[in-house]
Design a protein around this motif. Structure first.
Motif, short mmCIF file in Angstrom:
data_model
loop_
_atom_site.label_atom_id
_atom_site.label_comp_id
_atom_site.label_asym_id
_atom_site.label_seq_id
_atom_site.Cartn_x
_atom_site.Cartn_y
_atom_site.Cartn_z
N TRP A 258 0.93 -1.30 0.04
CA TRP A 258 0.00 -0.07 0.01
C TRP A 258 0.97 1.14 0.02
O TRP A 258 0.33 2.20 -0.39
N LEU A 259 1.99 1.20 0.52
CA LEU A 259 2.84 2.42 0.30
C LEU A 259 3.87 2.53 -0.81
O LEU A 259 3.98 3.44 -1.40
N TYR A 260 4.41 1.38 -0.79
CA TYR A 260 5.50 1.23 -1.72
C TYR A 260 5.08 0.58 -3.20
O TYR A 260 5.60 0.76 -4.29
N HIS A 261 3.55 0.27 -3.11
CA HIS A 261 3.25 -0.33 -4.58
C HIS A 261 3.80 -1.37 -5.22
O HIS A 261 3.87 -1.20 -6.47
N GLU A 262 4.25 -2.27 -4.49
CA GLU A 262 5.25 -3.56 -5.16
C GLU A 262 4.17 -4.44 -5.71
O GLU A 262 3.02 -4.35 -5.45
N PRO A 263 4.36 -4.92 -6.84
CA PRO A 263 3.45 -5.69 -7.64
C PRO A 263 2.87 -6.91 -6.75
O PRO A 263 3.64 -7.58 -6.09
N PHE A 264 1.69 -7.25 -6.86
CA PHE A 264 1.15 -8.12 -6.02
C PHE A 264 -0.04 -9.01 -6.78
O PHE A 264 -0.96 -8.95 -6.46
N ALA A 265 0.28 -9.56 -7.93
CA ALA A 265 -0.40 -10.37 -8.78
C ALA A 265 -0.93 -11.60 -8.10
O ALA A 265 -0.78 -12.19 -7.02
N ALA A 266 -2.03 -12.01 -8.88
CA ALA A 266 -2.94 -13.20 -8.41
C ALA A 266 -2.07 -14.53 -8.08
O ALA A 266 -1.98 -15.03 -7.02
N ALA A 267 -0.94 -14.74 -8.91
CA ALA A 267 -0.10 -15.89 -8.68
C ALA A 267 0.63 -15.65 -7.28
O ALA A 267 0.92 -16.49 -6.69
N ARG A 268 1.08 -14.42 -6.90
CA ARG A 268 1.70 -14.23 -5.59
C ARG A 268 0.79 -14.48 -4.59
O ARG A 268 0.90 -14.87 -3.41
N VAL A 269 -0.48 -13.88 -5.02
CA VAL A 269 -1.62 -14.20 -3.70
C VAL A 269 -1.66 -15.63 -3.39
O VAL A 269 -1.76 -15.95 -2.29
N VAL A 270 -1.69 -16.51 -4.31
CA VAL A 270 -1.82 -18.13 -4.09
C VAL A 270 -0.62 -18.54 -3.08
O VAL A 270 -0.84 -19.13 -2.22
N GLY A 271 0.66 -18.06 -3.64
CA GLY A 271 1.89 -18.48 -2.97
C GLY A 271 1.64 -17.99 -1.45
O GLY A 271 2.01 -18.79 -0.43
#
Length: 293
Positions: A258-271
């Motif tokens: 939320w502060l640094y806006h690093e990518p958090f795609a669906a694939a990472r959500v699963v992991g």
């Protein structure tokens, strides 16, 4: 919960919250090379620890220790692991890998289970093995999706896990142990800073007053959370301490997204989801086991 336990929860929570907010500090030093940041952190932590030891008059442990080369060797190894952990963490924050750093500390409790099994011959219970398996599945998923191992997370988890293992069997407490580790690292760190400064390549030579102040602050910022942690750990059960430890990577995770806006795609959500499920199983198992005990 009695008053002493309540204080313990507050102390430990403050320590973990401080560690969770570390990215805010190291982002201020984005213009300073990671290795130089670690050298400053070592030197100024040593200065701060000497002041604390002088105020508390806690020197009696040092003389006998100098006559125990095996103990000094063990702490030299733990100091190297600590510096490797610091360097990886600082690099990760400065290069926009805060999420990977948080993942490392989410995994760390499960790495501790595996290390205890291999080196201390502890017998993890079935649900603990399930938690380790879920975490391994999460790491495997992230590896397959990105095409590379999440090396930042694995280095942080492994280095801090082995460091914790060495400190678990060490003969010194938190304050004395950190003091000895920084004593062993400081000559190398000070020599490196001296060389870089003499060449005009260090923050001390090129940085403004604000940057140098941030670097000096590394000493108390390193030592104070550890002292809070030590005060808290003496007052509360390990189960409570184990649950509180998730404060730190949770704050780092929120900062990364939320502060640094690093990518958090669906694939990472699963992991991440598999690893969070592992931590839920691990925490519930520990709580249920403490209730049975």
């Amino acid at each position: 919960m009695n008053r002493d336990s309540s204080k313990g929860v507050i102390y430990a929570a403050l320590a973990y919250a401080a560690w969770g907010l570390f990215p805010l500090y190291f982002k201020q030093l984005a213009g300073v090379p990671s290795l130089e940041v670690v050298a400053h952190r070592t030197v100024w932590c040593m200065v701060f620890m000497l002041i604390v030891l002088a105020v508390l008059k806690r020197w009696a442990w040092l003389g006998p220790l100098l006559r125990q080369p095996k103990v000094l060797g063990a702490f030299a190894l733990s100091a190297l692991l600590l510096s490797a952990n610091w360097l990886t963490y600082v690099w990760a924050v400065q290069h926009d890998h805060v999420l990977d750093a948080s993942l490392g500390y989410f995994i760390n409790p499960l790495v501790n289970v595996a290390l205890g099994y291999v080196f201390l011959h502890e017998r993890p219970r079935r649900l603990q093995w399930l938690a380790v398996g879920l975490a391994a599945a999460g790491v495997l998923w992230l590896t397959l999706q990105t095409g590379r191992l999440p090396w930042v997370a694995l280095v942080l988890a492994a280095s801090f896990g082995i460091y914790g293992l060495l400190r678990k069997v060490a003969s010194l407490g938190a304050l004395e142990g950190l003091a000895l580790e920084t004593m062993l690292l400081t000559p190398v760190a000070a020599a490196a800073l001296g060389w870089w400064t003499s060449q005009g390549d260090s923050a001390l030579a090129q940085g403004d007053a604000g940057m140098i102040t941030w670097l000096l602050f590394a000493g108390p910022l390193t030592a104070l959370p550890l002292l809070l942690f030590a005060a808290g750990a003496r007052r509360i059960p390990m189960t409570t301490l184990g649950l509180l430890q998730y404060i730190s990577p949770s704050i780092q995770f929120m900062l990364g997204v939320w502060l640094y806006h690093e990518p958090f795609a669906a694939a990472r959500v699963v992991g991440f989801g598999l690893i969070w499920a592992a931590l839920l199983v691990y925490s519930l198992e520990g709580w249920l086991n403490s209730r049975r005990a």
